[in-house]
Every structure is written in C-alpha cells, then in structure tokens.
Design a protein around this motif. Structure first.
Motif, mmCIF file in Angstrom:
data_model
loop_
_atom_site.group_PDB
_atom_site.id
_atom_site.type_symbol
_atom_site.label_atom_id
_atom_site.label_comp_id
_atom_site.label_asym_id
_atom_site.label_seq_id
_atom_site.Cartn_x
_atom_site.Cartn_y
_atom_site.Cartn_z
ATOM 1 N N GLY A 115 0.844 -1.194 0.000
ATOM 2 C CA GLY A 115 0.000 0.000 0.000
ATOM 3 C C GLY A 115 0.880 1.244 0.000
ATOM 4 N N GLY A 116 0.335 2.378 0.381
ATOM 5 C CA GLY A 116 1.138 3.595 0.532
ATOM 6 C C GLY A 116 1.766 4.063 -0.766
ATOM 7 N N ASP A 117 2.941 4.651 -0.656
ATOM 8 C CA ASP A 117 3.606 5.292 -1.793
ATOM 9 C C ASP A 117 4.421 4.261 -2.569
ATOM 10 O OD1 ASP A 117 4.460 7.170 -3.566
ATOM 11 O OD2 ASP A 117 5.890 8.125 -2.206
ATOM 12 N N VAL A 118 3.743 3.542 -3.473
ATOM 13 C CA VAL A 118 4.378 2.511 -4.291
ATOM 14 C C VAL A 118 4.118 2.830 -5.751
ATOM 15 C CG1 VAL A 118 4.498 0.045 -4.828
ATOM 16 C CG2 VAL A 118 3.997 0.787 -2.491
ATOM 17 N N ARG A 119 5.132 2.632 -6.586
ATOM 18 C CA ARG A 119 4.976 2.801 -8.025
ATOM 19 C C ARG A 119 5.447 1.524 -8.712
ATOM 20 N NH1 ARG A 119 4.605 7.441 -10.952
ATOM 21 N NH2 ARG A 119 3.371 8.029 -9.145
ATOM 22 N N VAL A 120 4.600 0.970 -9.582
ATOM 23 C CA VAL A 120 4.928 -0.255 -10.309
ATOM 24 C C VAL A 120 5.077 0.076 -11.786
ATOM 25 C CG1 VAL A 120 4.208 -2.603 -10.878
ATOM 26 C CG2 VAL A 120 3.626 -1.629 -8.635
ATOM 27 N N LEU A 121 6.198 -0.316 -12.365
ATOM 28 C CA LEU A 121 6.453 -0.105 -13.790
ATOM 29 C C LEU A 121 6.178 -1.415 -14.518
ATOM 30 C CD1 LEU A 121 9.834 1.859 -13.514
ATOM 31 C CD2 LEU A 121 7.498 2.776 -13.584
ATOM 32 N N GLY A 122 5.106 -1.430 -15.308
ATOM 33 C CA GLY A 122 4.729 -2.635 -16.047
ATOM 34 C C GLY A 122 4.998 -2.463 -17.523
ATOM 35 N N GLU A 123 5.795 -3.350 -18.095
ATOM 36 C CA GLU A 123 6.202 -3.203 -19.495
ATOM 37 C C GLU A 123 5.074 -3.497 -20.474
ATOM 38 O OE1 GLU A 123 9.680 -5.101 -22.369
ATOM 39 O OE2 GLU A 123 9.939 -5.052 -20.201
ATOM 40 N N GLU A 124 4.177 -4.404 -20.123
ATOM 41 C CA GLU A 124 3.121 -4.780 -21.056
ATOM 42 C C GLU A 124 1.976 -3.770 -21.024
ATOM 43 O OE1 GLU A 124 2.055 -8.975 -21.486
ATOM 44 O OE2 GLU A 124 3.495 -9.422 -19.892
ATOM 45 N N GLU A 125 1.363 -3.596 -22.211
ATOM 46 C CA GLU A 125 0.224 -2.686 -22.324
ATOM 47 C C GLU A 125 -1.044 -3.287 -21.733
ATOM 48 O OE1 GLU A 125 0.075 0.337 -23.350
ATOM 49 O OE2 GLU A 125 1.906 0.714 -24.492
ATOM 50 N N HIS A 126 -1.120 -4.610 -21.709
ATOM 51 C CA HIS A 126 -2.319 -5.281 -21.210
ATOM 52 C C HIS A 126 -2.547 -4.963 -19.739
ATOM 53 C CE1 HIS A 126 -2.887 -7.765 -24.781
ATOM 54 N NE2 HIS A 126 -1.597 -7.991 -24.777
ATOM 55 N N ALA A 127 -3.819 -5.022 -19.344
ATOM 56 C CA ALA A 127 -4.113 -4.996 -17.915
ATOM 57 C C ALA A 127 -3.451 -6.213 -17.273
ATOM 58 C CB ALA A 127 -5.619 -5.027 -17.689
ATOM 59 N N PRO A 128 -3.038 -6.117 -16.035
ATOM 60 C CA PRO A 128 -2.322 -7.235 -15.402
ATOM 61 C C PRO A 128 -3.131 -8.529 -15.458
ATOM 62 C CG PRO A 128 -2.172 -5.264 -14.037
ATOM 63 C CD PRO A 128 -3.152 -4.958 -15.124
ATOM 64 N N TYR A 129 -2.424 -9.638 -15.695
ATOM 65 C CA TYR A 129 -3.079 -10.935 -15.839
ATOM 66 C C TYR A 129 -2.244 -12.016 -15.172
ATOM 67 C CZ TYR A 129 0.383 -11.369 -19.578
ATOM 68 O OH TYR A 129 1.560 -11.390 -20.288
ATOM 69 N N ASN A 130 -2.893 -13.137 -14.925
ATOM 70 C CA ASN A 130 -2.249 -14.293 -14.305
ATOM 71 C C ASN A 130 -1.654 -15.164 -15.407
ATOM 72 O OD1 ASN A 130 -1.486 -16.582 -12.921
ATOM 73 N ND2 ASN A 130 -3.363 -16.741 -11.738
ATOM 74 N N ARG A 131 -0.348 -15.165 -15.508
ATOM 75 C CA ARG A 131 0.338 -15.895 -16.571
ATOM 76 C C ARG A 131 0.082 -17.409 -16.492
ATOM 77 N NH1 ARG A 131 4.280 -13.296 -19.044
ATOM 78 N NH2 ARG A 131 4.705 -12.032 -17.189
ATOM 79 N N VAL A 132 -0.213 -17.902 -15.299
ATOM 80 C CA VAL A 132 -0.450 -19.334 -15.112
ATOM 81 C C VAL A 132 -1.629 -19.818 -15.954
ATOM 82 C CG1 VAL A 132 -1.068 -21.080 -13.395
ATOM 83 C CG2 VAL A 132 0.554 -19.279 -12.799
ATOM 84 N N LEU A 133 -2.571 -18.928 -16.272
ATOM 85 C CA LEU A 133 -3.804 -19.315 -16.957
ATOM 86 C C LEU A 133 -3.741 -19.154 -18.473
ATOM 87 C CD1 LEU A 133 -6.385 -17.736 -14.490
ATOM 88 C CD2 LEU A 133 -5.601 -20.111 -14.588
#
Length: 425
Positions: free
Chosen positions: A25-43
């Motif tokens: 929570g709080g002051d966190v920044r996540v840099l995601g390379e993919e354009e897609h909304a986050p997904y579960n790679r396992v599926l």
C-alpha cells in the motif's frame, strides 16, 4: 524525508510485483512493461485452449500505482532513480526488481536471418498474453503445429492446441515428458494421455533447425514475411508445420541488474530478506536467485513478495513475526483435458527420484488411470507424484511442507491412509 526518498518502486507488473504492491500500500509505483491490464500468466494455456476468455485471467486492479506500457532501461544507483524508455524517471527510496523471465530461444538453424532478430511468421514463444493471443488467432482445426519442448509449458501448449483441433507434434529432447517433475512411470502415463488427445510425441528427439519460405506476391504488394514450413530433426526427418511453439524453458531477466553492477549468477542474488548486493534494492520472483535456486513458479514468487512486504513494513503490521524468506517447497499441478475426455490431473512435489536407501510407496490403478508414489527418507516424506486423482494431495503436501517425522502415529498404516484418503483437503 521527502515522499520520493521513501517511495518503493517496483520494476515488473506481474504476479510478484503486484502482490508486493498490494501488501505494501502507501507510496508505491509499479512499472509494467506490457500494455495489457495485469493478468495471471499461469492461466495462459487455458486461454489458448479456448476454455477461458482473456479477461478471466485479470489480476486485481492495482489502481494508479501501476504505470502500464513503460519499460525501465537503466538504474542509477548513485542518484537512486530508474530511467524509463519514454524519457521519464522514477526516484526511489527502495527499489524492487520483479522483472520475471524471458523464454529461451534455442539456437536453431533458420530461426533468425543473419543480423536479424525477427521470428519467422508462424513461430511463437509462449510466455506473454501477446504470445497467447497471436497463437490463438493462428490456430484452427487441422493446422499442423509442432511444439518444441516437453516440460510443463510444452505439455500445456500441446494440450491446448489439440483442444483447438490442431494436428500437434510434441518434440522433446529428453528421454521423457516433464522429466524435472515426474518419474518414469508417471511420465509414461502422461505420454499415454496426451496420445489419446491426438498429440504425436517424439522423445529423445533433437531439433536441428526450421525450414522457412517467402510467399510469392505480385510486384504491387508489399514483401511477404518469411514463414515457417517445417521443423528439421537431427535424424534427418522433417516435420511439416504451419505453427511452431518454442517451449524450451525460461531464463531470468537480469539485464538491468547486471548493467547496474548487482551480483548475478543465474538470477539476481538475494539473501533471506530478498536483498541484493545493494541494500536498497531487492528482487523477487523469476528473476531472483535465493540460496542457489531460481524457482520460476508462481507459488514461490508470491511467497517472496509476501516475505519482502514483511521486511519492508517491519513486524507487527499483521504479517508474520519473522518475515525472512527461507525458501519455498514448490508444488506443481496441472490439469489436462480435451473436449469430453476425462481430464488427467497431476501433481508433483519435492524429490520424486529416490536416492539409495530411500523407501518408496506406490499405488497404481490401471483401470482408473491413477498413480500415486511417495519417497520417504529416514522418517520423513521428501517427495511425491500423483496422477489421475488428487484428493490426497493436500494431506501429503502438508506432511511434506511441515517436514515433521513420520512417528509411530504416522507409520505405514497412516501413510497408506494419506495416500488413499483426502486427509481433510
């Protein structure tokens, strides 16, 4: 202290990175390379099989903490900033590498043109949602597909393509399928099951190269891409192919860490607090190497994210009193099915190949297509394989994870009970 000096920046928007951000929570920044909304790679295999729509794989929305479609290109440890490919910079107090892994592209003749890095049309890795969607768009009933690699990923891809009606050939260099997880008997049962789904399997089969061709087009049309037409085997035989799936394993993404001068072997080296050689930088998930091991599985990635959240938050915040990470006992599970065929469930954990002096207990039911085996070292359960019926896997896995001795109260009779009963799972 400013907000930027306290901010946690996470490079990587996969399972591990997003789990950590949710825990902090709080002051966190996540840099995601993919354009897609986050997904579960396992599926992804379920999406390729047409059993799930892509949106079913969505992970909980991380909100404004996630920047999508942004790639970190350089870490400046002295200034504590991350430079991104869009020219922006992110300042951090703590940096976390959750960069994951890349598919291994084998050194096959014909895979790349001289000085080129473009895969031929029809050749796909199977790692990202884009890979999955491209494969899904290309597969159709009767298409000839060759899957190179008979590990967990290759088996999943072959099953999914067969379910979509493709004519599938699975080429495995090793002597059996899923040799890292399964013993010879279990692998043979898996081999038989895939064969009933229409998958043609070649083990101890080395692929030498790909055959490709350019489609002829009129002068007014743009040049056609190079397209795969076959897979050449070392024995001199060629498999005709419209699609080729490269399922040859993965390799931790360590380029950023190496360029930043962090200690790297196979993965980015971390201690029990998931800390790299720079105490302000941590690593979790597929890119991290802890105690000589890179897991490459979802379960350990999530456990590492939880442990790191405990480290960064400190104790007494609703997490474990001792947040240090001591390794993960990884359980592999897979369900194979096609159409109306009865599914085959499998699970493997720990050491499935016994050492001299180990005791082995097996239960096999050929009629029900079930196989259960556990390996006992001294008075402890050290591994097991189950196929066909997994009702007892929960109890067995708990006994293995606890590492408790099989005392007089858990002798042969009770071990048989664990193998044959659901154990409350």
């Amino acid at each position: 202290m400013t907000s930027e000096q306290q901010r946690v920046v996470v490079i990587g928007g996969g399972l591990a990175g997003l789990r950590l951000a949710a825990r902090l929570g709080g002051d966190v920044r996540v840099l995601g390379e993919e354009e897609h909304a986050p997904y579960n790679r396992v599926l992804l295999a379920e999406v390729l099989a047409g059993r799930y729509a892509p949106e079913v794989t969505a992970l909980p929305a991380p909100g404004p903490a996630l920047r999508r479609g942004v790639r970190a290109v350089r870490i400046d440890r002295a200034e504590r900033v991350v430079h991104c490919d869009d020219g922006s910079v992110e300042r951090y107090g703590t940096l976390v590498l959750a960069t994951g892994s890349n598919p291994v592209l084998p050194p096959l003749r014909g895979l790349f043109e001289p000085e080129g890095r473009e895969l031929p049309a029809g050749v796909h890795a199977f790692r990202t949602m884009d890979d999955c969607l491209a494969l899904s768009a290309a597969v159709r009933p009767g298409v000839r597909a060759v899957v190179i690699g008979g590990g967990l990923l290759g088996v999943s891809a072959a099953r999914a393509l067969a379910e979509r009606g493709a004519q599938v050939v699975l080429a495995q260099q090793g002597e059996r399928l899923m040799e890292r997880q399964l013993d010879a008997e279990a692998s043979e049962l898996l081999h038989e099951h895939l064969t009933t789904l229409g998958v043609e399997i070649h083990t101890e089969c080395r692929v030498r190269g790909l055959s490709t061709a350019f489609e002829e087009r009129s002068g007014a049309e743009p040049a056609a891409p190079r397209r795969v037409t076959g897979v050449d085997l070392a024995v001199g035989y060629r498999l005709d192919a419209d699609l080729v799936v490269l399922a040859c394993g993965v390799r931790p993404r360590t380029g950023l860490a190496l360029a930043a001068g962090l200690d790297v072997r196979t993965g980015v080296l971390v201690d029990d607090e998931l800390r790299t050689s720079d105490p302000r930088i941590h690593a979790v998930g597929d890119c991290a190497e802890h105690a000589g091991r890179v897991y490459g599985l979802a379960g350990p990635a999530l456990e590492q994210a939880d442990a790191l959240a405990g480290v960064l938050l400190g104790t007494g915040r609703g997490l474990a009193a001792d947040p240090a990470y001591g390794g993960t006992r990884a359980l592999t599970r897979l369900t194979l099915t096609a159409g109306g065929d009865r599914p085959l469930d499998l699970a493997a954990f720990g050491e499935t190949t016994p050492l001299p002096g180990d005791d082995v207990v097996r239960l096999t039911d050929a009629t029900r297509r079930t196989y259960r085996k556990v390996v006992i070292r001294g008075d402890r359960l050290v591994g097991g394989v189950l196929l066909g019926e997994l009702s007892s896997v929960g109890a067995l896995a708990r006994s293995w994870e606890d590492g408790a001795p099989l005392t007089d109260q858990h002798g042969p009779t009770d071990l048989h009970h664990l193998l044959t009963d659901d154990g409350g799972s």
